[in-house]
Design a protein around this motif. Structure first.
Motif, mmCIF file in Angstrom:
data_model
loop_
_atom_site.group_PDB
_atom_site.id
_atom_site.type_symbol
_atom_site.label_atom_id
_atom_site.label_comp_id
_atom_site.label_asym_id
_atom_site.label_seq_id
_atom_site.Cartn_x
_atom_site.Cartn_y
_atom_site.Cartn_z
ATOM 1 N N LEU A 1 135.994 29.686 13.434
ATOM 2 C CA LEU A 1 135.462 29.663 14.801
ATOM 3 C C LEU A 1 134.011 30.116 14.838
ATOM 4 N N ASP B 1 131.804 30.054 12.430
ATOM 5 C CA ASP B 1 130.956 29.034 11.777
ATOM 6 C C ASP B 1 130.699 27.874 12.728
ATOM 7 N N ALA B 2 131.748 27.436 13.438
ATOM 8 C CA ALA B 2 131.571 26.334 14.384
ATOM 9 C C ALA B 2 130.672 26.739 15.541
ATOM 10 N N LEU B 3 130.709 28.012 15.878
ATOM 11 C CA LEU B 3 129.897 28.521 16.975
ATOM 12 C C LEU B 3 128.466 28.805 16.547
ATOM 13 N N LYS C 1 134.600 24.546 22.393
ATOM 14 C CA LYS C 1 134.348 23.550 21.346
ATOM 15 C C LYS C 1 134.633 24.146 19.973
ATOM 16 N N ALA C 2 134.245 25.398 19.767
ATOM 17 C CA ALA C 2 134.531 26.062 18.494
ATOM 18 C C ALA C 2 136.033 26.288 18.331
ATOM 19 N N GLN C 3 136.714 26.527 19.432
ATOM 20 C CA GLN C 3 138.164 26.686 19.371
ATOM 21 C C GLN C 3 138.823 25.386 18.921
ATOM 22 N N ALA D 1 137.473 23.230 16.900
ATOM 23 C CA ALA D 1 137.221 23.165 15.463
ATOM 24 C C ALA D 1 138.206 24.047 14.698
#
Length: 489
Positions: free
Chosen positions: A233, A235-237, A257-259, A261
């Protein structure tokens, strides 16, 4: 219709006339968990100046992705807001000293909200003459993902505890009996109650409990088990580990959006419905595994109703082509894992319990048993063996759609009795309205009787004896019957 003003210890509150009840909406029980309070334990609300207007629309729901069970429950659009620590209260007009039912919604700890129209408590409050309180609490990454250096574990549970404390302190102003509070949860909400029962504070918060479809077959993890998901999470954020300021500054849309991912990165077999977010045994707020705690009878102080729907897993696998295609192979794999010395014999017994012996249906029975049924009755065994009082049920009324059957969540409309709010629910499509109303009066009436007297057969006339080990459960269907405790597969 005239609004009503209630005088509370923190100041006057205006509620809206909803016909037979007054609806108090968006009543804040905690300070807004935004800005510097994001990823922090909830803070109590302060007294307000002047009159607090709670006569508008229902509470917003927390930021979330679409529900994975909309395919059976239907969609219930609602405003989303990170500032979500609110109560919705329905109280009969002129109420005083009534039993209080506090509802904790389900949704896999990542969807739902107490302000959703499907959970409207007005019909139940008016019909049963009780006060209904719905709690909205933080979900997903904002409420149930421990992130080292950023978010402690169990923030959503902390929200629930604060909401229950606020209710105990203030519900008398809204016509409730502060000494007679029953907390009722479904699915994730029921598991939350099990977790809260492990707290020394629990007797200060509620007097009785109802656990509807609690996934007690799932063990709570330690926070360390969630660290890989937290890293995905972050990293995606685009947030460095431990950078609390950056995590608090991230837009809600970026968090969701990170969630996505994080959820996408998790590899699962088709029959695994374990929620990606769960309470964790952090040794601080939650010091004991909730299921082990209940099985050991350590919550025997609390009279408890526990129950399941007959085919819990059918909701998760409705219209699931991957599950149907792999059902036979997955079924054999699960039985080889659980019964390595007699796989064929165990499979034959399981298939014999289904007519016709369709492997998809048998695998649904297996998942229902392992994640819901078996542990629920084991917890009931431990509860009464330790001297506690318990009642058990199976909700067996099934959808006209045979593939949906008596699935997870199908009992919710019958608890609240607000059947018109569920008009778009696929699980109820084609059902007879008068039949549903009769079941709702029995089911919701039994829970209201339990809230009032501590016995679900109090004023209902239902033949519902208290549970004993290896005992019987009440089956709610078109006819109410006693049934033998369901055997484990």
């Amino acid at each position: 219709m005239t609004d009503t003003v209630f005088e509370t210890r923190f100041g006057p509150v205006r509620g809206r006339d909803d016909g037979d009840c007054i609806h108090i909406a968006r009543l804040r029980y905690g300070a807004a968990p935004t800005g510097d309070r994001r990823f922090a334990p909830p803070q109590p609300v302060a007294p307000w100046d002047g009159e607090l207007d709670c006569s508008a629309a229902a509470s917003p729901i927390p930021p979330q992705l679409p529900s994975r069970l909309a395919k059976v429950m239907g969609d219930f659009p609602a405003e989303q807001d990170e500032d979500c620590l609110h109560l919705d209260i329905w109280t009969p007009k002129g109420a005083s000293g009534l039993p209080v039912l506090v509802f904790l919604h389900g949704g896999a700890f990542m969807t739902g909200g107490g302000g959703l129209s499907c959970y409207s408590g007005g019909a139940l409050a008016a019909r049963e003459n009780i006060v209904v309180v719905n709690v909205t609490y933080r979900l997903g990454v904002l409420g149930f993902l421990p992130i080292p250096g950023i978010a402690p574990a169990n923030l959503g549970l902390m929200d629930q505890e604060l909401a229950l404390r606020f209710t105990r302190d203030h519900v008398a102003a809204f016509g409730g009996d502060s000494a007679n509070i029953t907390v009722c949860g479904q699915s994730a909400g029921a598991y939350s109650i099990a977790a809260l029962m492990t707290r020394n504070t629990a007797p200060d918060l509620f007097d009785k409990a109802i656990l509807m479809s609690a996934p007690l077959g799932i063990a709570a993890d330690a926070p360390a088990a969630r660290q890989p998901a937290a890293k995905v999470l972050l990293d995606a954020l685009g947030v460095a580990e431990g950078d609390l300021a950056a995590a608090r500054a991230a837009p809600v849309e970026a968090l969701l959006k990170a969630q996505v991912a994080m959820l996408t990165a998790q590899s699962r077999q088709a029959d695994n419905v374990t929620p990606p977010f769960m309470p964790t045994v952090d040794g601080d707020f939650i010091a004991h595994d909730p299921v082990d705690y209940l099985k050991a009878g350590k919550a025997a102080w609390c009279p408890t109703v526990l129950g399941v729907t007959r085919e819990e897993h059918a909701a998760f696998h409705f219209q699931d082509q991957a599950f149907a295609a792999n059902a036979s192979a997955l079924l054999r794999q699960r039985f080889a894992e659980d019964y390595p010395d007699n796989t064929e014999g165990a499979l034959a017994r399981a298939r014999a319990m289904r007519n016709p012996p369709d492997d998809r249906a048998v695998l649904i029975d297996y998942g229902s048993d392992k994640r819901f049924v078996e542990a629920t009755f084991h917890c009931a065994d431990g509860h009464v063996t330790a001297g506690g009082k318990a009642w058990t049920y199976i909700f067996a009324w099934q959808s006209p759609n045979a593939e949906i059957a008596a699935c997870h969540c199908i009992d919710l409309p019958f608890l609240f009795g607000n059947l018109a709010d569920w008009n778009g629910a696929p699980m109820l499509a084609g059902a007879d309205g008068s039949e549903m109303d009769a079941v709702a009066r029995s089911f919701g009436g039994a829970f209201a009787a339990f809230a009032g007297t501590g016995a679900p057969n109090g004023s209902t006339g239902l033949p519902w004896p208290a549970y004993q080990p290896s005992g019987i459960a009440l089956s709610f269907d078109r006819k109410i019957t006693l049934t033998v405790q369901p055997p484990s597969l």
